[in-house]
Design a protein around this motif. Structure first.
Motif, mmCIF file in Angstrom:
data_model
loop_
_atom_site.group_PDB
_atom_site.id
_atom_site.type_symbol
_atom_site.label_atom_id
_atom_site.label_comp_id
_atom_site.label_asym_id
_atom_site.label_seq_id
_atom_site.Cartn_x
_atom_site.Cartn_y
_atom_site.Cartn_z
ATOM 1 N N ASN A 31 0.848 -1.185 0.000
ATOM 2 C CA ASN A 31 0.000 0.000 0.000
ATOM 3 C C ASN A 31 0.880 1.230 0.000
ATOM 4 O OD1 ASN A 31 -2.822 -0.928 0.134
ATOM 5 N ND2 ASN A 31 -2.099 -1.928 1.979
ATOM 6 N N LEU A 32 0.486 2.199 -0.793
ATOM 7 C CA LEU A 32 1.260 3.411 -0.981
ATOM 8 C C LEU A 32 0.910 4.455 0.066
ATOM 9 C CD1 LEU A 32 3.239 4.795 -2.915
ATOM 10 C CD2 LEU A 32 1.287 5.457 -4.308
ATOM 11 N N ASN A 33 1.911 4.989 0.735
ATOM 12 C CA ASN A 33 1.741 6.129 1.629
ATOM 13 C C ASN A 33 2.154 7.355 0.817
ATOM 14 O OD1 ASN A 33 1.929 8.185 3.468
ATOM 15 N ND2 ASN A 33 2.880 6.936 5.052
ATOM 16 N N TYR A 34 1.191 8.137 0.377
ATOM 17 C CA TYR A 34 1.424 9.210 -0.582
ATOM 18 C C TYR A 34 2.357 10.306 -0.082
ATOM 19 C CZ TYR A 34 -2.343 7.113 -3.260
ATOM 20 O OH TYR A 34 -3.110 6.249 -3.978
ATOM 21 N N SER A 35 2.403 10.524 1.216
ATOM 22 C CA SER A 35 3.218 11.620 1.731
ATOM 23 C C SER A 35 4.619 11.181 2.167
ATOM 24 C CB SER A 35 2.506 12.296 2.906
ATOM 25 O OG SER A 35 2.297 11.356 3.939
ATOM 26 N N GLU A 36 4.881 9.895 2.112
ATOM 27 C CA GLU A 36 6.136 9.367 2.652
ATOM 28 C C GLU A 36 7.349 9.573 1.749
ATOM 29 O OE1 GLU A 36 7.835 5.104 4.249
ATOM 30 O OE2 GLU A 36 5.681 5.459 4.236
ATOM 31 N N TYR A 37 7.143 9.654 0.448
ATOM 32 C CA TYR A 37 8.259 9.663 -0.488
ATOM 33 C C TYR A 37 8.489 11.049 -1.068
ATOM 34 C CZ TYR A 37 7.146 4.921 0.315
ATOM 35 O OH TYR A 37 6.858 3.756 0.955
ATOM 36 N N ASN A 38 9.726 11.504 -0.980
ATOM 37 C CA ASN A 38 10.107 12.795 -1.536
ATOM 38 C C ASN A 38 10.739 12.569 -2.898
ATOM 39 O OD1 ASN A 38 9.316 14.386 0.710
ATOM 40 N ND2 ASN A 38 11.156 13.719 1.779
ATOM 41 N N LEU A 39 10.117 13.154 -3.905
ATOM 42 C CA LEU A 39 10.622 13.070 -5.264
ATOM 43 C C LEU A 39 10.932 14.485 -5.732
ATOM 44 C CD1 LEU A 39 7.912 10.559 -6.455
ATOM 45 C CD2 LEU A 39 10.289 10.016 -5.984
ATOM 46 N N THR A 40 11.681 14.606 -6.799
ATOM 47 C CA THR A 40 12.038 15.920 -7.337
ATOM 48 C C THR A 40 11.310 16.116 -8.656
ATOM 49 O OG1 THR A 40 14.214 15.698 -6.326
ATOM 50 C CG2 THR A 40 13.969 17.394 -8.007
ATOM 51 N N ASN A 41 10.628 17.267 -8.788
ATOM 52 C CA ASN A 41 9.911 17.527 -10.039
ATOM 53 C C ASN A 41 10.848 18.182 -11.067
ATOM 54 O OD1 ASN A 41 10.018 20.287 -9.457
ATOM 55 N ND2 ASN A 41 7.874 20.422 -8.866
ATOM 56 N N VAL A 47 8.747 17.176 -4.021
ATOM 57 C CA VAL A 47 7.291 16.980 -3.974
ATOM 58 C C VAL A 47 6.986 15.589 -3.425
ATOM 59 C CG1 VAL A 47 6.848 18.546 -5.908
ATOM 60 C CG2 VAL A 47 7.200 16.125 -6.358
ATOM 61 N N THR A 48 5.738 15.404 -3.005
ATOM 62 C CA THR A 48 5.266 14.077 -2.589
ATOM 63 C C THR A 48 4.233 13.607 -3.610
ATOM 64 O OG1 THR A 48 3.410 14.889 -1.269
ATOM 65 C CG2 THR A 48 5.561 14.692 -0.147
ATOM 66 N N LEU A 115 7.020 14.082 -15.046
ATOM 67 C CA LEU A 115 8.299 13.414 -14.835
ATOM 68 C C LEU A 115 8.843 13.804 -13.467
ATOM 69 C CD1 LEU A 115 10.216 13.725 -18.240
ATOM 70 C CD2 LEU A 115 8.825 11.848 -17.409
ATOM 71 N N LEU A 116 9.242 12.807 -12.709
ATOM 72 C CA LEU A 116 9.813 13.030 -11.387
ATOM 73 C C LEU A 116 11.124 12.260 -11.278
ATOM 74 C CD1 LEU A 116 6.521 12.490 -9.346
ATOM 75 C CD2 LEU A 116 7.591 14.685 -9.878
ATOM 76 N N LEU A 117 11.973 12.692 -10.360
ATOM 77 C CA LEU A 117 13.230 11.994 -10.092
ATOM 78 C C LEU A 117 13.191 11.413 -8.696
ATOM 79 C CD1 LEU A 117 14.139 14.560 -12.047
ATOM 80 C CD2 LEU A 117 16.363 13.614 -11.526
ATOM 81 N N ASP A 118 13.682 10.215 -8.571
ATOM 82 C CA ASP A 118 13.785 9.548 -7.272
ATOM 83 C C ASP A 118 15.243 9.643 -6.826
ATOM 84 O OD1 ASP A 118 13.150 8.053 -5.030
ATOM 85 O OD2 ASP A 118 13.227 6.134 -6.077
#
Length: 168
Positions: A31-41, A47-48, A115-118
């Motif tokens: 299950n995905l926790n939408y606010s847990e992961y910080n990605l770069t736009n 962003v989350t 597009l996002l960067l991890d």
């Protein structure tokens, strides 16, 4: 060249270490926790995934050095236009560290998807991404419904079928 080889080697090693976990880890368990992961736009902002909450979310992991990814991403972009709906969102998460290279690819291939960067690899580690490309479909509640490793026509068709089921 060295950086590309290093990244490819890193994912091969990750695959060899993580692959046994796939035998006990099922998509239904994630299950995905939408606010847990910080990605770069694309603007370089952190962003989350909060804006995608309560939507069907298709997440594709790709890299500019991955030949199958370069075939699949324009195809997914086309599919995302077909599903142009508020109910479903497609995002492409690059594992490359060079934003300029990613933006150049986006422009050259007219990619409209977000597009996002991890950059810190938290999100790809959570999903245990070991093969490029890898695509994941989450339902409106954040439950993983489908995991597709690699690129194939059969995988694309399965993705379309699952998204259609979820948005009905």
């Amino acid at each position: 060249m060295f950086k590309k080889s290093f990244l490819a080697l890193k994912y091969i090693l990750k695959f060899l270490v993580v692959f046994p976990a796939f035998f006990w880890m099922h998509a239904a368990d994630m299950n995905l926790n939408y606010s847990e992961y910080n990605l770069t736009n694309e603007k370089g902002e952190v962003v989350t995934l909060e804006p995608y909450k309560n939507k069907v979310l298709v997440v594709n992991f790709w890299a500019t050095w991955c030949s199958p990814c370069l075939k699949e991403l324009p195809e997914l972009n086309h599919i995302s236009k077909q599903f142009n709906s508020k109910k479903v969102k497609f995002i492409a998460v690059a594992v490359d560290s060079k934003l300029k290279k990613i933006l150049k690819f986006k422009e050259r291939h007219n990619i409209d998807m977000q597009l996002l960067l991890d950059t810190n690899e938290e999100f790809s580690d959570f999903l245990r991404v070991s093969i490029m490309p890898s695509t994941y479909v989450f339902d409106q509640n954040g439950k993983m419904i489908l995991e597709i490793e690699g690129y194939s026509e059969k995988g694309i068709q399965k993705l379309i079928q699952e998204v259609e089921k979820l948005i009905q």
